[in-house]
Scaffold this motif. Sequence first.
Motif, PDB file in Angstrom:
ATOM      1  N   VAL A  87      38.363  33.631  27.648  1.00 31.89           N
ATOM      2  CA  VAL A  87      39.286  33.880  28.754  1.00 31.89           C
ATOM      3  C   VAL A  87      40.648  33.267  28.439  1.00 31.89           C
ATOM      4  CG1 VAL A  87      39.698  33.529  31.217  1.00 31.89           C
ATOM      5  CG2 VAL A  87      37.375  33.921  30.395  1.00 31.89           C
ATOM      6  N   ARG A 115      40.572  30.458  37.324  1.00 33.06           N
ATOM      7  CA  ARG A 115      39.464  30.790  38.225  1.00 33.06           C
ATOM      8  C   ARG A 115      38.468  31.710  37.525  1.00 33.06           C
ATOM      9  NH1 ARG A 115      43.792  31.450  41.877  1.00 33.06           N
ATOM     10  NH2 ARG A 115      43.592  33.724  41.715  1.00 33.06           N
ATOM     11  N   ALA A 116      38.985  32.672  36.761  1.00 35.34           N
ATOM     12  CA  ALA A 116      38.106  33.606  36.046  1.00 35.34           C
ATOM     13  C   ALA A 116      37.260  32.878  35.021  1.00 35.34           C
ATOM     14  CB  ALA A 116      38.940  34.696  35.372  1.00 35.34           C
ATOM     15  N   VAL A 120      33.212  32.946  34.960  1.00 27.47           N
ATOM     16  CA  VAL A 120      32.457  33.432  33.805  1.00 27.47           C
ATOM     17  C   VAL A 120      31.429  32.402  33.363  1.00 27.47           C
ATOM     18  CG1 VAL A 120      32.644  33.924  31.336  1.00 27.47           C
ATOM     19  CG2 VAL A 120      34.169  35.062  32.956  1.00 27.47           C
ATOM     20  N   ALA A 170      36.246  33.581  41.830  1.00 26.40           N
ATOM     21  CA  ALA A 170      37.184  34.391  41.044  1.00 26.40           C
ATOM     22  C   ALA A 170      38.341  34.886  41.900  1.00 26.40           C
ATOM     23  CB  ALA A 170      36.448  35.560  40.403  1.00 26.40           C
ATOM     24  N   GLU A 172      40.511  36.972  42.741  1.00 19.44           N
ATOM     25  CA  GLU A 172      41.356  38.123  42.433  1.00 19.44           C
ATOM     26  C   GLU A 172      40.509  39.393  42.442  1.00 19.44           C
ATOM     27  OE1 GLU A 172      44.461  40.489  41.586  1.00 19.44           O
ATOM     28  OE2 GLU A 172      44.641  38.322  41.912  1.00 19.44           O
ATOM     29  N   VAL A 175      39.553  40.972  39.118  1.00 19.47           N
ATOM     30  CA  VAL A 175      38.629  40.136  38.352  1.00 19.47           C
ATOM     31  C   VAL A 175      37.226  40.237  38.932  1.00 19.47           C
ATOM     32  CG1 VAL A 175      38.100  37.788  37.599  1.00 19.47           C
ATOM     33  CG2 VAL A 175      40.481  38.564  37.670  1.00 19.47           C
ATOM     34  N   SER A 178      35.635  43.404  37.845  1.00 19.40           N
ATOM     35  CA  SER A 178      35.215  43.294  36.450  1.00 19.40           C
ATOM     36  C   SER A 178      33.912  42.506  36.333  1.00 19.40           C
ATOM     37  CB  SER A 178      36.316  42.610  35.627  1.00 19.40           C
ATOM     38  OG  SER A 178      35.840  42.254  34.343  1.00 19.40           O
ATOM     39  N   LEU A 179      33.832  41.385  37.025  1.00 21.81           N
ATOM     40  CA  LEU A 179      32.638  40.552  36.945  1.00 21.81           C
ATOM     41  C   LEU A 179      31.421  41.246  37.540  1.00 21.81           C
ATOM     42  CD1 LEU A 179      34.194  37.075  37.837  1.00 21.81           C
ATOM     43  CD2 LEU A 179      33.522  37.911  35.573  1.00 21.81           C
ATOM     44  N   ALA A 235      37.241  40.154  32.162  1.00 22.57           N
ATOM     45  CA  ALA A 235      37.739  39.454  33.349  1.00 22.57           C
ATOM     46  C   ALA A 235      39.159  38.970  33.134  1.00 22.57           C
ATOM     47  CB  ALA A 235      36.822  38.282  33.676  1.00 22.57           C
ATOM     48  N   ALA A 236      39.441  38.459  31.947  1.00 25.10           N
ATOM     49  CA  ALA A 236      40.782  37.949  31.661  1.00 25.10           C
ATOM     50  C   ALA A 236      41.818  39.065  31.619  1.00 25.10           C
ATOM     51  CB  ALA A 236      40.776  37.189  30.333  1.00 25.10           C
ATOM     52  N   ALA A 239      42.726  40.244  34.995  1.00 30.54           N
ATOM     53  CA  ALA A 239      43.669  39.344  35.667  1.00 30.54           C
ATOM     54  C   ALA A 239      45.084  39.522  35.148  1.00 30.54           C
ATOM     55  CB  ALA A 239      43.217  37.895  35.482  1.00 30.54           C
TER      56      ALA A 239
END
Length: 384
Positions: A87, A115-116, A120, A170, A172, A175, A178-179, A235-236, A239
């Motif tokens: 990340v 946060r991401a 993760v 997370a 956002e 994000v 994505s997660l 995830a990154a 963001a």
Amino acid sequence: MVRSDAALLEDDLAVFLASLTGAGKGTRTEAGAESGESAPASVYEAVLGRSLYAPVADAVGSKVGQQALAPTAAAPAGRAPLRPSMVFWAYRNYRGFPGGAGEEAAAADLAAVRRAAVAVRVLLKAAVALDDIQDGSGLRYGEPALHATHGIPLALNTGSLLITAALEHAAEPAVVRSLLRSVGRGLTGQAVDVSTRTALTRAELVAAPRAERVAFWESMAALKTGTLFWMPLDAAVAALGVVEDERRVLDGAMRDLGLASQLFNDLTDFVPEFAGRAAHEDFGQLSNRVFLELLDSAPSGQGAPGELVGARLKEFVLGHPDLRETLLRLAAEAVELKRAAMEAVRGVCRSERSARYFDVTIERKGHLIDRLHATLLKGEGEGA
């Protein structure tokens, strides 16, 4: 920079864990009794400490399944083990390093990435807790599994809680989306993996042509193991709003790294130098690529094809005349997959500094893939 980012993540994880375990709110776990913390104010709080806070602290605080680079003179900033984050690599690649242009404008992005990164790591811890239950693993890298310490019901509850807490942390929306995709991918891959323990799936794999067996394995490995690489990076970039073309490049590279990693995991079962006392124990299902490669010559007089499991499968595989050749070929395939993935990522690196950061991040396991191949070439594996 790699080390300072890793330290930042550890600090953020400590804050997250404290918020999740009621630290500083007049409650304590059993471990807290020795540190002078205040006693629980009620039976309810005492139960929370034992049944929620303690297993959460054990799950998140454990370093199990979280490989670190061994301390060496060449490692950044000294002697402590280093746990870099994919990340943070993405953030450094797309937003730069301290002192560079646009540093102030990237502050909001850094907060989202931090946060991401926590989310993760926590999702990976949840996966470890749940996978160990499904696999019946009492130990993970020599440390008791969460369910072995706290029991299956609490371990299941803890893993589930960590998933929801990670997604909330997370924050956002991009994000979180994505997660959520990553969680779904991982659970799908795990379902396929677990299915190879059933007689019906084993019979279908024994009867399938090699190309279909390999395609089955690749689909499963891309979901089950590839997601472990894909999740932090996706995830990154979610963001950071990375352009679609580069996201596709990174997606493909992470898939290749996942396949390389799963090949490594499958092959080490045949190389005691890597597997230790766990060598030759993975014969309860047909998800191992080595097994699937050798099934064309499965014994015809075995009765039902689904019976090729356990001691019968072990005898068949370890006595197979093509075992050594298969191990060497698959080890070389893992090395090539890793090389192609790293070359693809270097193609989107914004600077040489970013490329070095990525190399350090991946070489936690990448160097083991190379060493396994070299070990097999020298004939040191038991399958040799």
